[in-house]
Design an enzyme around this catalytic site. Structure first.
Site, PDB file in Angstrom:
ATOM      1  N   SER A 197       0.832  -1.197   0.000  1.00  0.00           N
ATOM      2  CA  SER A 197       0.000   0.000   0.000  1.00  0.00           C
ATOM      3  C   SER A 197       0.877   1.261   0.000  1.00  0.00           C
ATOM      4  O   SER A 197       1.805   1.356  -0.789  1.00  0.00           O
ATOM      5  CB  SER A 197      -0.933  -0.067   1.207  1.00  0.00           C
ATOM      6  OG  SER A 197      -2.006   0.791   1.040  1.00  0.00           O
ATOM      7  N   ASP A 473      -8.103  -4.664  -6.641  1.00  0.00           N
ATOM      8  CA  ASP A 473      -7.767  -3.736  -5.569  1.00  0.00           C
ATOM      9  C   ASP A 473      -8.238  -2.320  -5.907  1.00  0.00           C
ATOM     10  O   ASP A 473      -7.914  -1.808  -6.978  1.00  0.00           O
ATOM     11  CB  ASP A 473      -6.237  -3.756  -5.381  1.00  0.00           C
ATOM     12  CG  ASP A 473      -5.762  -2.933  -4.204  1.00  0.00           C
ATOM     13  OD1 ASP A 473      -6.577  -2.236  -3.572  1.00  0.00           O
ATOM     14  OD2 ASP A 473      -4.540  -3.004  -3.920  1.00  0.00           O
TER      15      ASP A 473
END
Ligand SMILES: *[C@@H]1O[C@H](CO)[C@@H](O)[C@H](O)[C@H]1NC(C)=O
Ligand SMILES: *[C@@H]1O[C@H](CO)[C@@H](O)[C@H](O)[C@H]1NC(C)=O
Ligand SMILES: *[C@@H]1O[C@H](CO)[C@@H](O)[C@H](O)[C@H]1NC(C)=O
Ligand SMILES: *[C@@H]1O[C@H](CO)[C@@H](O)[C@H](O)[C@H]1NC(C)=O
Ligand SMILES: *[C@@H]1O[C@H](CO)[C@@H](O)[C@H](O)[C@H]1NC(C)=O
Ligand SMILES: *[C@@H]1O[C@H](CO)[C@@H](O)[C@H](O)[C@H]1NC(C)=O
Ligand SMILES: *[C@@H]1O[C@H](CO)[C@@H](O)[C@H](O)[C@H]1NC(C)=O
Ligand SMILES: *[C@@H]1O[C@H](CO)[C@@H](O)[C@H](O)[C@H]1NC(C)=O
Length: 569
Positions: A197, A473
């Site tokens: 991330s 995602d």
């Protein structure tokens, strides 16, 4: 960006945001995301005591400079102070000559990442390579506190550049307790960084900016392209989510927008708020925001049920159900039919009525009900008093500051192209999502995304930098795997892997060897983790061959550059 133990504000009304893996949301305020896995040590993360990683790995600290850049006016007034940067390590698998595997913990307490040292990617790599596994906390998060409060002035040292410099300082100076007789510093020892991330983007920049210190890096769901208006956050749900859920969400959101954004329908706005039981909420954008969170759960889904947040599926089952799920909403049937008609869906009243009622019931049980008191106090983003608090308990300020200062990623409905129906209201726009930037930090201009994107953005690449992403995602759109970008050839030196059906850094967590089963972890995750082991081993062979470990550091590519990484990925 970012499942976050949800950073919570100190008010009771935020309870509905407290699920462990959800986008970073301060209060009811839509920020960005990314504190995924931001499990606070005090959080509701239950784990058997015998395997509690906080008992297995004592916290350590290393003193690092608060200000690495005395040449940069951004950090004035400068300081020569140091602070204790926290880390944890496991040398169980260490063999002479082995690497140090550093997991950059990103925008959360490092405690939330300890499980990866125990059974996730760090464990796997340390075991496979005879390495020391490390979880390294990011400055300002957890207990790595450079300043005595989080006032805007004191947050000036909370930049990605300063934190990268910490990570370098660590590699050059660390002495592991019990292994002091060994030189385990860079560049004599190969350092491999992993991050997911924000931390994924972070380690990509680390490798590119400090190639002589970090021999390789694995950037998983690394949001290397900072984007101010990140409306694309909901694209993954739109493209890959359950079709009936997406369609229902789009239509009901459209109804809401046709009422709240169309002046001709002004007299129905109160009726709409009343139907949701939010009649006392003054600002209409606050209302739009409060009813918008169900679809945001996708990011926090995980292949391991122990980490999975099921709220996304629950929301979808609610909103796409044709049966009436909440009997008490039946009394609203006539109102809802009128609202559907005014909102432009008169022809679909039959199919949409129960879905609308279920949506109302869902928002009620997940949000409205938990507010006992003034709805504005519970749900507004316009609470100036709240933003003034800046003591060390106000951890919500940290990622928010990084968002406002550099990263952007404001998740709007307004940014969605007009030939497409958004999944959250268009009333959620940049002006609304940036209220906190103005109120909390007096930042009145767009985030300086260029200060991030100068490191390569979508196009970032470097020898021994792996780019790994999840097909579904919400953050994929900020990575080198964004839909529409040119596909890259995956090589041992520059692995480029998209995890089929994967969501947010699904290669980061693992299960104990005794807990695996057929297709558990799922094949795409298992194959990706195997590929990571393989290319890291190849990188380490290159380290040996290049004469490193004998004082000839350089950051050039290794002999494996042109080889394909596992063909089946
Ligand atoms: C400060 O020094 C670093 C090297 O230590 C350099 O990379 C950076 O560009 C300099 N920054 C400024 C603003 O001059
Ligand atoms: C930091 O230390 C250096 C060297 O002692 C000194 O020249 C400088 O003025 C100090 N800077 C600050 C901000 O105290
Ligand atoms: C809304 O405000 C009115 C007047 O203050 C109050 O009587 C009522 O209980 C409030 N409703 C909700 C749902 O908070
Ligand atoms: C995780 O939650 C999602 C959304 O509710 C659900 O679709 C999925 O089946 C769950 N996965 C596991 C492994 O429990
Ligand atoms: C509807 O949502 C609620 C709240 O999240 C959840 O408890 C319930 O299981 C959901 N209903 C269905 C049919 O999934
Ligand atoms: C919301 O839940 C409360 C408490 O269960 C209930 O009294 C109320 O009728 C519900 N409101 C709606 C709109 O469903
Ligand atoms: C932007 O938001 C502020 C509140 O923070 C509000 O006062 C202002 O009117 C808004 N501007 C526009 C153009 O909507
Ligand atoms: C698997 O191993 C772990 C760690 O050794 C242990 O705590 C756990 O209870 C075991 N699980 C099962 C299902 O046996």
């Amino acid at each position: 960006m970012m499942g976050l133990g949800r950073l919570l504000a100190a008010t009771a009304c935020v309870a509905q945001l407290a699920s462990a893996f959800a986008p970073l949301t301060v209060r009811n305020l839509r920020l960005s995301s990314e504190s995924d896995l931001a499990l606070e040590p005090e959080g509701d993360f239950t784990i058997q005591e015998s395997t509690d990683p906080t008992l297995l790995y004592p916290a350590r600290t290393i003193k690092v400079p608060v200000d690495h850049f005395h040449n940069d006016t951004k950090y004035e007034p400068h300081t020569n102070d140091t602070f204790d940067l926290r880390y944890w390590f496991d040398a169980t698998y260490y063999k002479k000559g082995g690497p140090v595997i550093v997991l950059a913990a990103g925008e959360t307490s490092g405690v939330g990442r300890l499980q990866f040292l125990q059974k996730g990617i760090v464990y796997q790599l340390a075991k496979a390579t005879g390495g020391v596994g490390v979880i390294l906390e990011h400055r300002y998060y957890g207990k790595s506190l450079p300043t005595s409060d989080f006032s805007t002035k004191n947050l000036r040292f909370l930049t990605t550049d300063q934190a990268l410099a910490d990570t370098v300082y660590f590699a050059k100076n660390v002495k592991f307790a019990g292994l002091e007789h060994l030189d385990l510093t860079a560049p004599n020892t190969p350092y491999i960084a992993y991050g997911g991330s924000y931390a994924g983007a972070f380690v990509a920049f680390l490798r590119k900016l400090y190639p002589d210190v970090y021999w390789g890096a694995i950037s998983s769901s690394g949001v290397t392209e900072a984007i101010y208006d990140y409306w694309q956050y909901y694209e993954a749900a739109r493209i890959y989510g359950p079709k009936d859920c997406v369609t229902a969400t789009q239509k009901l959101t459209h109804v809401v927008d046709n009422i709240i954004l169309n002046k001709a329908n002004a007299k129905y706005v109160q009726k709409l708020k009343d139907a949701f039981g939010l009649g006392n909420l003054t600002h209409t954008d606050d209302f739009a925001n409060t009813i918008s969170f169900g679809i945001a759960g996708l990011q926090s889904t995980n292949w391991d049920p122990a980490l999975n947040d099921t709220s996304y599926g629950e929301y979808c089952n609610n909103v796409s159900s044709n049966a009436l799920l909440y009997p008490e909403t039946a009394r609203l049937e006539k109102d809802v039919q009128e609202l559907l008609t005014v909102g432009g869906y008169g022809k679909e009243v039959k199919t949409l009525t129960n879905q609308f009622l279920n949506y109302i019931g869902y928002v009620n049980v997940t949000s409205v009900q938990s507010c006992d008191g003034d709805q504005n106090a519970c749900f507004t983003s316009y609470d100036s008093e709240f933003y003034k608090k800046d003591d060390l308990k106000q951890t919500w300020r940290l990622w928010l500051y990084q968002v406002c200062d550099q990263w952007g990623f404001l998740q709007t409905g307004s940014g969605v192209p007009h030939n497409q129906l958004p999944l959250i209201s268009r009333a959620i726009d940049l002006n609304y999502t940036s209220i906190a930037c103005r109120e909390a930090f007096n930042i009145n201009k767009p985030s300086d995304v260029e200060s991030i994107n100068k490191y390569g953005g979508f196009g970032i690449s470097y020898p021994r930098l792996a780019i790994i992403d999840g097909e579904k995602d919400p953050w994929r759109a900020a990575t080198p795997h964004a839909i529409g970008l040119k596909d890259r050839k995956s090589t041992i030196s520059e692995p480029f892997i998209l995890i089929k059906d994967g969501v947010h850094h699904w290669d980061e967590n693992g299960v104990f060897p005794n807990e695996t089963a057929p297709n558990f972890p799922p094949k795409p995750v298992e194959e990706t983790q195997r590929a990571i082991k393989n290319f890291v081993q190849a990188w380490l062979q290159d380290f040996k061959k290049s004469g490193h470990g004998h004082g000839h550091g350089h950051g050039s590519a290794g002999v494996h550059d042109e080889q394909q990484v596992l063909g089946d990925l």
